[in-house]
Design a protein around this motif. Structure first.
Motif, short mmCIF file in Angstrom:
data_model
loop_
_atom_site.label_atom_id
_atom_site.label_comp_id
_atom_site.label_asym_id
_atom_site.label_seq_id
_atom_site.Cartn_x
_atom_site.Cartn_y
_atom_site.Cartn_z
N LYS A 133 -33.12 -18.40 -14.01
CA LYS A 133 -33.53 -19.61 -13.86
C LYS A 133 -34.25 -20.43 -13.50
N SER A 134 -33.07 -20.50 -12.16
CA SER A 134 -33.39 -21.23 -11.14
C SER A 134 -33.88 -20.67 -10.09
N GLN A 135 -34.82 -19.25 -10.32
CA GLN A 135 -35.49 -18.30 -9.06
C GLN A 135 -37.14 -19.32 -9.11
N LYS A 136 -37.34 -19.38 -11.20
CA LYS A 136 -38.26 -19.93 -11.51
C LYS A 136 -38.90 -21.15 -10.79
N GLY A 143 -32.11 -21.09 -3.59
CA GLY A 143 -31.38 -20.80 -4.70
C GLY A 143 -29.97 -20.29 -4.29
N ALA A 144 -30.09 -19.67 -3.16
CA ALA A 144 -29.13 -18.35 -3.00
C ALA A 144 -28.64 -19.03 -1.86
N ALA A 149 -23.82 -22.79 -0.46
CA ALA A 149 -23.15 -24.00 0.44
C ALA A 149 -22.00 -24.53 -0.44
N SER A 150 -22.22 -24.79 -2.04
CA SER A 150 -21.26 -25.29 -2.97
C SER A 150 -20.20 -24.58 -3.23
N GLY A 183 -44.96 -14.66 -2.01
CA GLY A 183 -45.25 -13.96 -0.50
C GLY A 183 -43.62 -13.74 0.20
N ALA A 184 -43.67 -15.41 -0.31
CA ALA A 184 -42.14 -15.37 0.29
C ALA A 184 -40.74 -14.87 0.37
N LYS A 185 -40.90 -14.38 -1.42
CA LYS A 185 -39.84 -13.72 -1.45
C LYS A 185 -39.27 -12.43 -1.08
#
Length: 185
Positions: A133-136, A143-144, A149-150, A183-185
């Motif tokens: 869901k964070s991908q959206k 997201g990664a 980092a977390s 295009g950046a994915k």
């Protein structure tokens, strides 16, 4: 009154089946309030979970209180809290009386050892759903980066998860996050 019944059933089931404490109940609460009774969306649930994790105290009761209040007002809040705590109270009364007699049995030790991997898988599935869901909203790269980092902050630097979540909430308030272009994915 039907909504109050749904609130009670959703949180009673979660409380009854959530063996192992708060983390094991989170996926169960998600299933009940998002999928079964559609009290909120996935995004709203993840917001409730995030805020609940930053506050002190048991996550199950914090989520029950907020969701119950949101869905059914003050009566819903009390209803959800009672439904969440009632299974534990009843089981504690029943089991504490016989704990000394059964605690050395192999099947009891096996049950408690078997719960740990099940909770781990349930939390991994919920985490994967949140990552998808964070991908959206953020895209895979951002997201990664946040995930890594977390993890590094908590594992290597021993920063409390509540502090990590609070910092991420502050970043979300002050930094504009835009979805990556296709295009950046």
């Amino acid at each position: 009154m039907g909504k109050q019944k749904e609130i009670f059933i959703a949180f009673f089931r979660s409380g009854m089946l959530g063996f192992g404490g708060g983390p094991s109940t989170i996926p169960l609460v998600h299933k009940e309030v998002v999928e079964t009774y559609k009290m909120m969306t996935d995004e709203e649930f993840s917001d409730v979970l995030s805020i609940g994790n930053t506050l002190p105290g048991p996550i199950a009761t914090k989520m029950a209180g907020y969701i119950g209040y949101r869905v059914g007002g003050w009566l819903g809040l009390v209803n959800a809290l009672i439904a969440t705590v009632l299974p534990t109270v009843l089981l504690m009364i029943l089991l504490l009386a016989s704990l000394n007699q059964i605690r050395e049995f192999d099947f009891v030790k096996g049950m408690t050892n078997g719960v740990v991997p099940i909770v781990g898988v349930m939390l991994a599935v919920l985490t994967w759903d949140f990552l998808k869901k964070s991908q959206k909203s953020l895209g895979w790269v951002k997201g990664a980066i946040i995930l890594v980092a977390s993890g590094v902050s908590m594992i290597l630097f021993h920063i409390h998860p509540g502090i990590v979540i609070a910092v991420l909430l502050l970043l979300a308030l002050f930094l504009p996050f835009k979805k990556e272009e296709d295009g950046a994915k």
